[in-house]
Design an enzyme around this catalytic site. Structure first.
Site, mmCIF file in Angstrom:
data_model
loop_
_atom_site.group_PDB
_atom_site.id
_atom_site.type_symbol
_atom_site.label_atom_id
_atom_site.label_comp_id
_atom_site.label_asym_id
_atom_site.label_seq_id
_atom_site.Cartn_x
_atom_site.Cartn_y
_atom_site.Cartn_z
ATOM 1 N N LEU A 80 -7.920 22.589 -17.056
ATOM 2 C CA LEU A 80 -9.329 22.942 -17.166
ATOM 3 C C LEU A 80 -9.950 23.398 -15.844
ATOM 4 O O LEU A 80 -11.159 23.557 -15.743
ATOM 5 C CB LEU A 80 -10.124 21.777 -17.762
ATOM 6 C CG LEU A 80 -9.666 21.364 -19.167
ATOM 7 C CD1 LEU A 80 -10.454 20.168 -19.663
ATOM 8 C CD2 LEU A 80 -9.744 22.517 -20.149
ATOM 9 N N MET A 118 -9.815 20.031 -6.348
ATOM 10 C CA MET A 118 -8.507 20.054 -7.002
ATOM 11 C C MET A 118 -7.504 20.900 -6.222
ATOM 12 O O MET A 118 -6.318 20.572 -6.162
ATOM 13 C CB MET A 118 -8.634 20.557 -8.448
ATOM 14 C CG MET A 118 -9.434 19.624 -9.344
ATOM 15 S SD MET A 118 -8.830 17.917 -9.352
ATOM 16 C CE MET A 118 -7.186 18.139 -10.002
ATOM 17 N N ASP A 133 11.555 17.041 -1.139
ATOM 18 C CA ASP A 133 12.633 17.905 -1.624
ATOM 19 C C ASP A 133 13.580 18.313 -0.510
ATOM 20 O O ASP A 133 14.804 18.309 -0.680
ATOM 21 C CB ASP A 133 12.044 19.149 -2.288
ATOM 22 C CG ASP A 133 13.125 20.076 -2.808
ATOM 23 O OD1 ASP A 133 13.997 19.616 -3.574
ATOM 24 O OD2 ASP A 133 13.114 21.269 -2.439
#
Length: 162
Positions: A80, A118, A133
């Protein structure tokens, strides 16, 4: 208990259904968000990152690029979120030798109708995940923690600081 009409959760309509918030009537303002988080690792892993001797290359340089890329793609990952034109994304890494930890701090900026919290939070997460990673072959026990919004400026709610 709040009803959908009185709920402070803006991503739900009057019927309680998820929706993208309408920001069309909001004024465009400068908006800034700062987010931060840490990754803890073994001393040998920390030394490898610090010295730049990881087999996969410059861990922090690649994590910086990954964080910036993630901030630009946040609306593709968070259903959203509005796609927004970022005007600046700065990624900083702080090495804490005593804790064998690396802090990632991201500042995201835009001039628009919705905030960049965000984008900053997504960037921190992806920056830390990239460190994981690149180093997981030597340290699978790395731990990410404390990922949070530190500060936001702009918009109707003004200035907020953790």
């Amino acid at each position: 208990m709040s009803t959908p009409e009185s709920s402070p959760l803006t991503h739900f309509d009057a019927d309680g259904q998820a929706h993208m918030v309408d920001v069309g009537a909001k004024a465009e303002t400068r908006r800034v968000a700062v987010a931060s988080g840490r990754i803890h690792m073994l001393p040998a892993t920390f030394d490898m990152v610090k010295s730049g001797s990881a087999k996969k290359g410059d861990v922090l340089g690649i994590a910086r690029i990954a964080a910036i890329q993630a901030s630009k793609r946040t609306s593709e990952l968070i259903p959203l979120c509005h796609p927004i034109p970022l005007t600046r994304v700065a990624v900083e890494f702080e090495l804490d030798e005593a804790e064998c930890a690396i802090r990632c701090t991201v500042t995201a900026e835009t001039v628009g109708r919705t905030g960049v919290e965000m984008e900053a939070l997504t960037a921190v997460n992806v920056g830390l995940l990239t460190i994981y990673d690149m180093c997981k072959a030597v340290d699978r026990g790395m731990r990410m923690e404390g990922i949070q919004l530190m500060e936001k400026l702009g918009g109707k709610s003004g200035h907020w600081k953790a």
